[in-house]
Every structure is written in C-alpha cells, then in structure tokens.
Design an enzyme around this catalytic site. Structure first.
Site, PDB file in Angstrom:
ATOM      1  N   CYS A   1       0.836  -1.200   0.000  1.00 45.06           N
ATOM      2  CA  CYS A   1       0.000   0.000   0.000  1.00 45.06           C
ATOM      3  C   CYS A   1       0.869   1.247   0.000  1.00 45.06           C
ATOM      4  O   CYS A   1       1.434   1.619   1.038  1.00 45.06           O
ATOM      5  CB  CYS A   1      -0.929   0.006   1.212  1.00 45.06           C
ATOM      6  SG  CYS A   1      -1.915   1.500   1.365  1.00 45.06           S
TER       7      CYS A   1
ATOM      8  N   CYS B   1      -0.375   4.123   2.226  1.00 44.86           N
ATOM      9  CA  CYS B   1      -0.130   3.899   3.651  1.00 44.86           C
ATOM     10  C   CYS B   1       1.325   4.180   4.039  1.00 44.86           C
ATOM     11  O   CYS B   1       1.595   4.745   5.101  1.00 44.86           O
ATOM     12  CB  CYS B   1      -0.460   2.459   4.028  1.00 44.86           C
ATOM     13  SG  CYS B   1      -2.073   1.878   3.518  1.00 44.86           S
ATOM     14  N   ASP B   2       2.266   3.766   3.194  1.00 49.16           N
ATOM     15  CA  ASP B   2       3.666   3.701   3.613  1.00 49.16           C
ATOM     16  C   ASP B   2       4.632   4.598   2.861  1.00 49.16           C
ATOM     17  O   ASP B   2       5.816   4.656   3.209  1.00 49.16           O
ATOM     18  CB  ASP B   2       4.153   2.245   3.501  1.00 49.16           C
ATOM     19  CG  ASP B   2       3.346   1.304   4.380  1.00 49.16           C
ATOM     20  OD1 ASP B   2       2.907   1.745   5.449  1.00 49.16           O
ATOM     21  OD2 ASP B   2       3.163   0.144   3.986  1.00 49.16           O
TER      22      ASP B   2
END
Length: 343
Positions: free
Chosen positions: A141, A144-145
C-alpha cells in the site's frame, strides 16, 4: 459451561463496508429493511488506502477517507447498523432458507438474504525475504507507507493500473522509483501508462522478475535481486523499499458451500447480482467483472440491494402463507429479477 450463542435477527446482512457494502446498506436501509453491516476493520475498505480520487462523479478530487466517511454517514442516515471490527467467520445458508452469518466471536446474524462485499487480498510474490521484511521495506500500500521512504530508492512490481498509479504516487516521496514488470508492455489504462512514461523519477525495467528481498533484520530491506527473463541477467538493485501490486485474490472464504466462480475464484452472478446460492448476493471486487472501480462497486451494490429487497419480500410472503413446500421454495430460489420485479 458454554455460553449460549447470541442470535441477532435482521432482514439483510451485508459483509464488508467498502464502497459496495456501504452503497448496498444505503439502499437496503432506504427500503426500510433492517440492515446489519459487518466490517472487520472500519468503514471504507480500499478507500482508506487511497489518498485522492478524481474519478467519482460529482467529486472532481476528494480524499479517500473523506469519501468513506460520506458513504458511511449516508447509509447510517437510512438506519443501517454498522458493526465495526467485527470479522466474519462464515456465511451459511440453512435448511429453512435463512442465512446464518457467524462472526469470529461466535455471534450469529440471521437473515433471509445476505450481500457479500468482502473484497480481495493483495497477492504476494512468494519470494524469499518478502514476508521477513514485510513492514520493514516491503509494502502492499503506497498510500499507507510512502511517507516512510522520503528521498529513498524504491521498487514497484506490477504492470496494471495499481502498479502504475502507485509508482507515480511514490515519486512524491522517493528520490527514484523502479517499476519492474515481467512483460514488455503494461496492462494499465493508457492514461496511467502515460503518467509513468512522463515522470522523470520513474524508470521501467521490462521483462524482469524479482527473485529475492535482501536486508538486515535490524535495519530492514537493503536491496532486491532481479532476473531478466530475456537476457538471463541477474543483479542486485539497490532499493530500500518494495511495493507489490500484482493483483488481488477475492475473499470468498467466508462463503460456506459451493458457488459458481471463474478461473480466478471471483464469484459469478446473474444480472441481479445473485450468486448461484439463492438469496446470496455479491457486489464489488468479489464479483467477476471487467473492471473494479468505486463507481462499478457502487452500481453493482445498488442492483444487489434492490434485488435483495425483492427477494426478501417474496421470502416473507411465503412465510406468512406457510408456503414451505418444496415446489414453492424451488420457485423462489430459481426466480430472477426483471424490470418489474421477480419472475
């Protein structure tokens, strides 16, 4: 002594609270059906892993979590009950025609119809080091990261829409992005491909596969071993991040019993979104279809909810008239939706 199982009665149970599940909840709630929405995490699904969307009609640009909140608020306005952090263990059709949707904590939600919108799970590469360095350089993701890789070199594996879109997004943070694809052309839409080719921070490595994630257990990933399938060259790419976007597997494991599906395991439905299990409807990424977008998930879910309403009406009519003989039950279960209702 074992505690008695809690059974909750609803008209319809919806498994999953992504765009499909929340759209279905909006329409079943609007139809005055008592609706339960069971979600393992929090409402939003993949929207929570998306920064901005620019392809939702009426919203030229909107944050993923903001759109998720709007979906949930709208559905709740029509009375849908959301059960967050409630994982589903199984959805089983019982001999009496009702569905028992059992949660991971042993509760049972009983309903004449169920709409499953449980989405999919990212497919892993299955190479050495991938699981070892998950969360330590390996991610599924970018939204997300990505912020953890500021001014670092990262690799993206894949060739579809997700891989191209996420590679482009990663350049906001990373100093360099290598996009690795096992073929010599992408499967992504033309506009996303063009974004990749126009981005000076992205370098495409064609005809190549990832073979191993290298790293240090204390500090994380340090490199990615690659293999060119044409030249047979093998080398170590200096990268501290690996983002894998090679597809999803449908989360059909909760459905008990046999159902018709395609070769990839996606559920086959009729035009009313009903599966081969009568009364079990499917919408969103779980369903076999051409494309998987927020708009198609919502459209399918709208159809599924309206069809479920008609199915439930017939089901309850049969109960009121005690029409439980085999021939009548068979007529309901083989019925299909037309423009004017079930036929």
């Amino acid at each position: 002594m074992k505690q008695p199982t809690t059974v909750r009665e609803y008209d319809v149970v919806i498994v999953g609270a992504g765009p499909a599940g929340m759209t279905a909840a909006l329409y079943t709630g609007r139809a005055m059906l008592r609706t339960a929405v069971l979600e393992r995490g929090f409402p939003g699904g993949e929207l929570l892993n998306t920064e901005y969307l620019d392809d939702v009609p009426g919203f030229p640009k909107i944050l993923g979590h903001e759109l998720a909140e709007k979906f949930a608020t709208h559905a709740k306005q029509f009375g849908a009950e959301f059960f967050e952090t409630t994982g589903v263990a199984s959805v089983t059709k019982m001999p009496d025609g009702y569905f028992h949707t059992e949660t991971e904590n042993g509760e049972i939600f009983r309903s004449p119809a169920t709409i499953v919108t449980s989405g999919g799970t990212p497919i892993k590469l299955g190479i050495p080091g991938e699981l070892e360095y998950a969360g330590k350089g390996v991610s599924y993701c970018a939204i997300c990261d990505a912020a953890f890789f500021k001014q670092q070199v990262v690799a993206v594996v894949g060739g579809g829409d997700a891989a191209c879109e996420e590679a482009d997004f990663l350049t906001r943070y990373a100093s360099k992005v290598y996009l690795i694809h096992r073929r010599n052309e992408f499967r992504a839409s033309k506009i996303l491909q063009q974004h990749v080719f126009d981005n000076p921070k992205i370098e495409v490595i064609w005809d190549t596969v990832a073979e191993k994630v290298e790293g240090n257990p204390q500090t994380g990933m340090t490199g990615l071993r690659l293999h060119n399938l044409i030249t047979q060259k093998r080398w170590l790419l200096d990268a501290t991040g690996l983002f894998v976007f090679i597809g999803f597997r449908p989360n059909t494991g909760v459905i008990a019993g046999h159902f018709e599906h395609d070769v990839m395991g996606y559920v086959l439905t009729d035009s009313a979104m009903m599966s081969s299990i009568p009364g079990l409807f499917v919408a969103g990424d779980l369903r076999a279809q051409l494309t998987r977008q927020v708009t198609t998930a919502s459209g399918d879910a709208t159809t599924a909810a309206i069809a479920a309403d008609k199915y439930i009406t017939r089901f309850k009519e049969m109960e009121r008239t005690n029409s439980t003989d085999a021939s009548t039950r068979s007529a309901l279960e083989s019925s299909h939706v037309s423009a004017g209702g079930y036929t």
